[in-house]
Design a protein around this motif. Structure first.
Motif, PDB file in Angstrom:
ATOM      1  N   GLY A  59       0.790  -1.222   0.000  1.00 46.39           N
ATOM      2  CA  GLY A  59       0.000   0.000   0.000  1.00 46.39           C
ATOM      3  C   GLY A  59       0.820   1.268   0.000  1.00 46.39           C
ATOM      4  N   ALA A  60       0.108   2.368  -0.263  1.00 45.40           N
ATOM      5  CA  ALA A  60       0.717   3.694  -0.167  1.00 45.40           C
ATOM      6  C   ALA A  60       0.750   4.112   1.301  1.00 45.40           C
ATOM      7  N   ARG A  61       1.093   5.381   1.586  1.00 45.78           N
ATOM      8  CA  ARG A  61       1.400   5.780   2.965  1.00 45.78           C
ATOM      9  C   ARG A  61       0.261   5.532   3.948  1.00 45.78           C
ATOM     10  N   SER A  62      -1.005   5.615   3.492  1.00 47.89           N
ATOM     11  CA  SER A  62      -2.134   5.442   4.429  1.00 47.89           C
ATOM     12  C   SER A  62      -2.214   4.028   4.998  1.00 47.89           C
ATOM     13  N   SER A  63      -1.564   3.043   4.337  1.00 53.64           N
ATOM     14  CA  SER A  63      -1.624   1.657   4.832  1.00 53.64           C
ATOM     15  C   SER A  63      -0.852   1.491   6.139  1.00 53.64           C
ATOM     16  N   LEU A  64      -0.072   2.506   6.505  1.00 47.48           N
ATOM     17  CA  LEU A  64       0.637   2.484   7.787  1.00 47.48           C
ATOM     18  C   LEU A  64      -0.351   2.417   8.960  1.00 47.48           C
ATOM     19  N   PHE A  65      -1.580   2.896   8.734  1.00 47.95           N
ATOM     20  CA  PHE A  65      -2.570   2.970   9.820  1.00 47.95           C
ATOM     21  C   PHE A  65      -3.386   1.687   9.988  1.00 47.95           C
ATOM     22  N   LEU A  66      -3.126   0.673   9.180  1.00 50.68           N
ATOM     23  CA  LEU A  66      -3.913  -0.560   9.275  1.00 50.68           C
ATOM     24  C   LEU A  66      -3.644  -1.283  10.600  1.00 50.68           C
ATOM     25  N   PRO A  67      -4.662  -2.019  11.114  1.00 47.40           N
ATOM     26  CA  PRO A  67      -4.542  -2.633  12.451  1.00 47.40           C
ATOM     27  C   PRO A  67      -3.835  -3.992  12.423  1.00 47.40           C
ATOM     28  N   PHE A  68      -2.519  -3.969  12.235  1.00 48.73           N
ATOM     29  CA  PHE A  68      -1.754  -5.218  12.243  1.00 48.73           C
ATOM     30  C   PHE A  68      -1.762  -5.813  13.648  1.00 48.73           C
ATOM     31  N   SER A  69      -1.901  -7.144  13.712  1.00 48.35           N
ATOM     32  CA  SER A  69      -1.915  -7.792  15.030  1.00 48.35           C
ATOM     33  C   SER A  69      -0.565  -8.425  15.340  1.00 48.35           C
ATOM     34  N   LYS A  75       5.604  11.786   2.307  1.00 47.94           N
ATOM     35  CA  LYS A  75       5.264  12.859   3.257  1.00 47.94           C
ATOM     36  C   LYS A  75       3.906  13.425   2.889  1.00 47.94           C
ATOM     37  N   GLN A  76       2.968  13.369   3.832  1.00 47.70           N
ATOM     38  CA  GLN A  76       1.628  13.942   3.633  1.00 47.70           C
ATOM     39  C   GLN A  76       1.743  15.469   3.684  1.00 47.70           C
ATOM     40  N   GLN A  77       1.156  16.152   2.698  1.00 42.77           N
ATOM     41  CA  GLN A  77       1.238  17.624   2.668  1.00 42.77           C
ATOM     42  C   GLN A  77      -0.006  18.282   3.263  1.00 42.77           C
ATOM     43  N   ASP A  78      -1.159  17.906   2.768  1.00 39.51           N
ATOM     44  CA  ASP A  78      -2.421  18.488   3.258  1.00 39.51           C
ATOM     45  C   ASP A  78      -3.504  17.452   3.233  1.00 39.51           C
ATOM     46  N   PRO A  79      -4.425  17.413   4.156  1.00 40.99           N
ATOM     47  CA  PRO A  79      -4.467  18.181   5.401  1.00 40.99           C
ATOM     48  C   PRO A  79      -3.616  17.498   6.471  1.00 40.99           C
ATOM     49  N   ALA A  80      -3.722  17.995   7.738  1.00 43.72           N
ATOM     50  CA  ALA A  80      -3.035  17.330   8.868  1.00 43.72           C
ATOM     51  C   ALA A  80      -3.614  15.925   9.020  1.00 43.72           C
ATOM     52  N   PRO A  81      -2.867  14.939   9.513  1.00 39.57           N
ATOM     53  CA  PRO A  81      -1.498  15.002  10.011  1.00 39.57           C
ATOM     54  C   PRO A  81      -0.491  15.008   8.855  1.00 39.57           C
ATOM     55  N   ARG A  82       0.489  15.938   8.940  1.00 41.42           N
ATOM     56  CA  ARG A  82       1.534  16.030   7.901  1.00 41.42           C
ATOM     57  C   ARG A  82       2.692  15.106   8.284  1.00 41.42           C
ATOM     58  N   TYR A  83       2.418  13.819   8.240  1.00 40.87           N
ATOM     59  CA  TYR A  83       3.381  12.824   8.720  1.00 40.87           C
ATOM     60  C   TYR A  83       4.211  12.275   7.571  1.00 40.87           C
ATOM     61  N   HIS A  84       5.356  11.687   7.913  1.00 46.10           N
ATOM     62  CA  HIS A  84       6.199  11.009   6.920  1.00 46.10           C
ATOM     63  C   HIS A  84       6.060   9.508   7.157  1.00 46.10           C
ATOM     64  N   ALA A  85       5.544   8.787   6.162  1.00 47.98           N
ATOM     65  CA  ALA A  85       5.247   7.354   6.335  1.00 47.98           C
ATOM     66  C   ALA A  85       6.503   6.540   6.630  1.00 47.98           C
ATOM     67  N   ARG A  86       7.654   6.944   6.068  1.00 45.03           N
ATOM     68  CA  ARG A  86       8.887   6.187   6.319  1.00 45.03           C
ATOM     69  C   ARG A  86       9.275   6.280   7.798  1.00 45.03           C
ATOM     70  N   ASP A  87       9.246   7.505   8.336  1.00 43.41           N
ATOM     71  CA  ASP A  87       9.631   7.691   9.739  1.00 43.41           C
ATOM     72  C   ASP A  87       8.582   7.094  10.675  1.00 43.41           C
ATOM     73  N   GLY A  88       7.307   7.214  10.283  1.00 42.21           N
ATOM     74  CA  GLY A  88       6.226   6.591  11.070  1.00 42.21           C
ATOM     75  C   GLY A  88       6.378   5.080  11.091  1.00 42.21           C
ATOM     76  N   ALA A  89       6.825   4.509   9.955  1.00 40.12           N
ATOM     77  CA  ALA A  89       7.005   3.046   9.866  1.00 40.12           C
ATOM     78  C   ALA A  89       8.080   2.567  10.843  1.00 40.12           C
TER      79      ALA A  89
END
Length: 816
Positions: A383-393, A409-423
């Motif tokens: 997935g793209a960056r939003s798949s970081l939020f999936l509920p992995f068990s 890196k998400q630009q707009d709207p908030a949260p302006r997070y970076h998926a690599r660093d979030g991962a």
């Protein structure tokens, strides 16, 4: 008992509700609860924690209802939300709004819900309708208050009524579930005929059936499908047998077949099996073993492999090991365009173990993937960056492919997070491992590898021993054109294209501008048509015969007379992908040419079908923007042309050299991936730019050493942490005053770290004036945390001032 509940609003802190006696057993972290705000507003919030600390300054209201029997999110996700909110300076409510599929976010406030069937073409809408339509396309839902804020007016109901009449959106007022499971009708054989003798008697001796030829054909088709597929759906049967509903009804009335409605998945899944049908080359095997050893010692490893070195095969072997241990794997990609090619590869090896998750899926499909990940049914998610939020068990591995890409890196709207660093943070919650891969790593990741924060592995050999492409620089200053416009295709490049096509090979041409002409200019006085709402020139799109603003999306009729002097003589300056496509069709009429950019590729399957056509050599040339650069693998491409490298090398941004090197090296990597050495031609007027030399030599390490010196000298990342504050207001003086007021307040403690405030290059977008304040902080956690607190306090003080009440302040941490 009390519950801290996250609701999908930008509240600075989470609100607390009381847990009534009768709900004590049902309320637990991760479940959704119905809560009330003010008198009438209702929200579905997620319980973060349960405690016995009575609020001091207000009387806690009761939770009204519990919406889930089991938690919809796991504790690790709640920790990820909290970390993103804290690190990227937004609210947990904003993270929740980005993380959950729409069907989980319920509210009783009057809301507009985007009608997915309307599509993405807003040409028929006026300016106000367009603004709301585009916001709905991005966010899918808008509250009335948000529409008022967007249009800067309290009188928005006429606009909303027009949008509803045009079926751009619907109004949704009740607190209700909107997810409906998909049902499909299946066809079953009467159990009487499970006996082979009875079935033979029916087929050979039943006179009524033998007279009804079509019914007999239908029954035989059903028996064949049952044997091959195991179960038969009604649409599948009617299609195969070319029969009608009435003929099927005839067999149902005779009690030979039965119909049964069942809940089915919206997404088709393959059988679950692992089939790794390739062996790694010695270089790949060495890299895999080095990655495995590195991941034992360090949680993150960077794999620096040249283009076409077969990094994906190394990923597949590593994924196999984690899946066989029963672990889940997240495979992150920066662009949806990449998923179609990679998914076909991964499905060949992992079948039904794999699922896809990105923004092109509708909300019902997203919810089904969410549930399959949550219950552990899907072992691999691409997935793209939003798949970081999936509920992995039970997450074991995250692969971040093309980790350098700014799209993470998400630009707009908030949260302006970076998926690599979030991962990296999310993996740490599971004690999982992260493998980052790229041919052109980001300077920050490479620095982390060089300072041994990350493990580091290189793969310097192209798959199959193919040489890296030869790169030629074409000096466009030496090519004279009568109209003094930029050269689109130089004679040298034209000859190379002709030569490549005659060998039955393919060509990719890259230009980082869409449209036909980036701007028109009056020949008499130099006037350039500009957007009414943004401080930018308009781009002419020949396809629509309109002038488009690429910042706010407003569309204007073409201009034939100069607004300043009345002259009708215009020159078009510079060129976009549309103009290149037109010129190629004139130069090479016999060949098949396609364009790949945001305007030409729309809809869920458009990327995939275009990529497959090019893979199957149904197209000879592909012209495109960044979409053609990123990680795509075409084995018949021999020539790549970069048509205007000057535009890549001249942005006002500290990352300009890094981005230019990455784009040029990545696009050159599409050439000569099999059998023959590829060829890359770069058209540029500034031939002495140092980045071009590093690209010609394919020398990332030397480029990095050159770049890191400049970063160190001027205290840019990775030697600092950058926070960008953008102030927006409809009055220029108010935006200026707000930026200067906050800068003055921060100066005492952080004076040495402030840059600005100053106007950005484009200082007006959607009729709002912009001012920017950059803060470059040293990499010390205490100073960074103190600064973030100060920024939040100063924004609160600013908004308490009547003059600055409507100033929008956007905080972008680790700005890209």
């Amino acid at each position: 008992m009390f519950a801290e509940v996250i609701i999908p609003l930008a509240l600075p802190k989470n609100y607390t509700w009381a847990v009534p006696e009768h709900l004590l057993e049902q309320v637990k972290p991760g479940v959704r609860v119905e809560v009330g705000l003010k008198q009438t507003k209702r929200y579905a919030g997620v319980v973060k924690r349960i405690h016995d600390e009575r609020p001091e300054f207000f009387e806690a209201k009761d939770i009204l209802n519990v919406l889930d029997a089991e938690p919809i999110v796991y504790p690790e996700q709640l920790k990820l939300w909290e970390w993103i909110a804290r690190y990227y300076m937004c609210s947990e409510g904003e993270v929740m709004a980005a993380a959950l599929p729409s069907h989980f976010k319920l509210s009783s406030e009057t809301q507009l819900v985007f009608n997915e069937e309307y599509g993405e073409n807003f040409d028929q809408l006026d300016h106000d309708e367009y603004l709301v339509g585009e916001a709905l396309l991005l966010k899918k839902e808008l509250k009335i208050g948000e529409v008022q804020q967007l249009l800067d007016s309290s009188h928005v109901y006429p606009v909303i009524k027009r949008l509803i009449d045009k079926k751009v959106c619907f109004v949704w007022e009740a607190l209700k579930e909107t997810y409906t499971p998909k049902k499909e009708t299946f066809v079953l054989l009467n159990p009487v005929y499970d006996n082979e003798d009875e079935l033979a008697k029916l087929l050979n001796e039943d006179k009524k059936l033998q007279r009804a030829e079509k019914q007999m054909e239908l029954l035989l088709s059903y028996l064949h499908l049952m044997k091959t597929e195991g179960e038969v759906s009604k649409p599948q049967l009617l299609k195969k047998s070319n029969a009608t509903d009435a003929q099927l009804k005839g067999l149902v009335d005779k009690h030979i077949l039965f119909l049964e409605k069942r809940h089915v998945d919206r997404l088709m899944y393959l059988p679950r099996n692992i089939n790794i049908d390739f062996t790694l080359t010695p270089a790949q095997q060495t890299a895999l073993e080095a990655v495995q050893a590195s991941l034992v010692e360090k949680p993150v490893c960077l794999l620096h492999g040249v283009t076409s070195s077969g990094k994906t095969q190394v990923y597949i072997k590593l994924i196999e090991q984690f899946v066989r241990k029963g672990k889940q794997v997240l495979y992150l990609l920066p662009e949806i365009a990449l998923t179609s090619q990679i998914i076909r590869r991964l499905q060949r090896h992992f079948g039904g173990y794999i699922g896809i998750y990105h923004s092109k899926f509708n909300q019902n499909e997203r919810l089904e993937i969410w549930n399959k990940v949550k219950n552990g049914e899907l072992k691999i998610v691409l997935g793209a960056r939003s798949s970081l939020f999936l509920p992995f068990s039970d997450l074991g591995l995250i692969v971040g492919d093309e980790e350098h890409d700014a799209s993470y890196k998400q630009q707009d709207p908030a949260p302006r997070y970076h998926a690599r660093d979030g991962a990296v943070y999310y993996a740490s919650l599971f004690n999982a491992r992260v493998l980052l891969g790229s041919a052109t790593p980001s300077v920050e990741s490479y620095y982390n590898a060089q300072t041994q924060k990350y493990g580091f592995v290189t793969l310097n050999e192209r798959f199959g021993g193919v040489q890296l492409p030869i790169i030629n620089i074409i000096d466009t200053k030496k090519i004279l054109r009568p109209d003094r416009d930029k050269v689109i295709i130089s004679p040298e490049l034209q000859a190379a294209i002709e030569n490549t096509l005659q060998k039955n090979k393919q060509v990719i041409l890259f230009q980082n501008r869409r449209g036909y002409s980036p701007y028109q200019i009056c020949q008499a006085c130099g006037w350039i048509p500009q957007c009414k709402y943004c401080d930018v020139s308009l781009t002419f799109h020949k396809n629509t015969n309109k002038l488009h603003c690429h910042y706010c999306g407003t569309v204007y009729p073409p201009v034939y007379t100069c607004m300043a002097c009345g002259s009708d003589r215009f020159l078009t300056r510079n060129f976009g992908t549309e103009k290149i496509e037109e010129q190629l069709e004139e130069m090479f009429p016999k060949y098949r040419i396609a364009r790949m950019d945001v305007d030409s590729v729309k809809g869920k399957t458009a990327h995939d079908s275009l990529i497959q056509q090019f893979e199957q050599q149904k197209l000879d040339m592909l012209v495109g923007t960044q979409m053609v650069v990123k990680g795509l693998d075409f084995e018949h491409v021999e020539l790549v042309g970069i048509l205007d490298a000057d535009s890549l090398l001249s942005f006002a941004d500290f990352r300009v050299n890094e981005r230019a090197f990455q784009l040029m090296e990545q696009v050159s990597g599409r050439a000569g991936r099999k059998d023959t050495q590829g060829h890359v031609m770069i058209q540029v007027s500034n031939t002495r730019h140092p980045v071009l030399g590093y690209v010609q030599q394919h020398d990332y390490h030397s480029f990095y050493l050159h770049e890191i010196e400049g970063r160190k000298q001027f205290a840019y990342p990775p030697f600092s942490r950058c926070i960008l504050l953008t102030f927006k207001h409809y009055v220029k003086d108010v935006a200026d005053a707000a930026a200067n007021s906050v800068a003055a307040s921060l100066k005492t403690a952080f004076g040495n770290y402030l840059v600005g405030p100053a106007e950005p290059v484009v200082n007006r977008i959607r009729n709002q004036y912009l001012m920017e304040l950059l803060i470059k902080l040293p990499r010390e956690a205490q100073i960074i945390q103190h600064c973030k607190q100060q920024i939040q306090e100063q924004i609160a003080i600013l908004h308490n001032h009547q003059y600055f009440k409507k100033v929008v302040v956007i905080v972008d941490v680790d700005t890209m």
